[in-house]
Write a protein that holds these residues in place. Structure first.
Motif, mmCIF file in Angstrom:
data_model
loop_
_atom_site.group_PDB
_atom_site.id
_atom_site.type_symbol
_atom_site.label_atom_id
_atom_site.label_comp_id
_atom_site.label_asym_id
_atom_site.label_seq_id
_atom_site.Cartn_x
_atom_site.Cartn_y
_atom_site.Cartn_z
ATOM 1 N N ASN A 66 0.933 -1.158 0.073
ATOM 2 C CA ASN A 66 0.132 -0.074 0.064
ATOM 3 C C ASN A 66 0.894 1.489 0.024
ATOM 4 O O ASN A 66 0.603 2.241 -0.506
ATOM 5 C CB ASN A 66 -1.044 -0.024 1.160
ATOM 6 N N ARG A 67 1.889 1.102 0.634
ATOM 7 C CA ARG A 67 2.892 2.459 0.674
ATOM 8 C C ARG A 67 3.313 2.642 -0.838
ATOM 9 O O ARG A 67 3.202 3.942 -1.138
ATOM 10 C CB ARG A 67 4.145 2.141 1.354
ATOM 11 N N ARG A 68 3.554 1.840 -1.693
ATOM 12 C CA ARG A 68 3.910 1.835 -2.953
ATOM 13 C C ARG A 68 3.002 2.458 -3.841
ATOM 14 O O ARG A 68 2.993 3.250 -4.736
ATOM 15 C CB ARG A 68 4.679 0.618 -3.589
ATOM 16 N N LEU A 94 0.239 4.309 -2.730
ATOM 17 C CA LEU A 94 -0.053 5.703 -2.334
ATOM 18 C C LEU A 94 0.995 6.598 -3.117
ATOM 19 O O LEU A 94 0.680 7.471 -3.365
ATOM 20 C CB LEU A 94 0.343 5.884 -0.704
#
Length: 148
Positions: free
Chosen positions: A71-73, A75
Motif C-alpha cells: 500500500n505504501r508503494r 500511495l
C-alpha cells in the motif's frame, strides 16, 4: 437487481458520461467556429488534467480502504497522475496534451498490473480499458488538429 450489480451499472454510466467533455472537445476542436475551437482545446486540456488526477485518487482511496502489503508503494504511485497533470497545463498546449497522453497510458498500465488490479472487481478493469482507449484516441484527434 442486486446492489453490487447496480453499482457496476452506475459506474459504467458515469464513466461513459465522463467521456462527453473529451468527445465534445475533440469534435469542437475540428468543427466549431474558430473562436470556440481555442476554448474547446483549452477546456479539453483542463478537463484531461482533472480526470488524470482523479485516476490517482482512485488508487489513493483503494490503498487506504483495505490494509495490504504494497500500500505504501500504491500511495506513492497514486500521486504520480497529479504530478503529471499539473505541469502539463504549464506547457504549451501541444506539449501538454502529449504529457497528458503519457500520463493516461502510464496509469492505465499500472491499472492492468498485478498491484494496480488489487482490490478492484474484474469489470472495473474492462471499464478502465474502454475509458482510457477513448480518452487517448481523442487526445490524438485534438493533437492531429493542432498539427502536434
Amino acid at each position: 437487481m442486486s446492489e453490487l450489480s447496480n453499482d457496476r451499472h452506475v459506474a459504467w454510466l458515469l464513466g461513459l458520461a465522463g467521456l462527453i467533455p473529451f468527445i465534445a472537445g475533440g469534435l469542437f476542436a475540428w468543427w466549431a467556429p474558430s473562436v470556440w475551437q481555442v476554448t474547446a482545446v483549452y477546456g479539453f486540456s483542463y478537463y484531461s488534467a482533472v480526470i488524470l488526477s482523479f485516476l490517482g485518487g482512485v488508487h489513493w482511496g483503494a490503498a487506504l480502504q483495505v490494509p495490504r502489503p504494497g500500500n505504501r508503494r500504491r500511495l506513492i504511485i497514486a500521486m504520480v497522475p497529479s504530478l503529471i497533470a499539473w505541469p502539463a497545463l504549464l506547457f504549451d498546449v501541444v506539449t501538454g496534451l502529449w504529457v497528458l497522453v503519457a500520463g493516461f497510458i502510464l496509469i492505465g498500465g499500472y491499472d492492468l498490473s498485478r498491484d494496480g488490479r488489487e482490490g478492484f472487481p474484474h469489470w472495473y478493469l474492462k471499464l478502465r480499458c474502454v475509458l482510457t482507449g477513448v480518452v487517448v484516441a481523442f487526445h490524438l484527434i485534438v493533437l492531429l488538429r493542432l498539427g502536434g
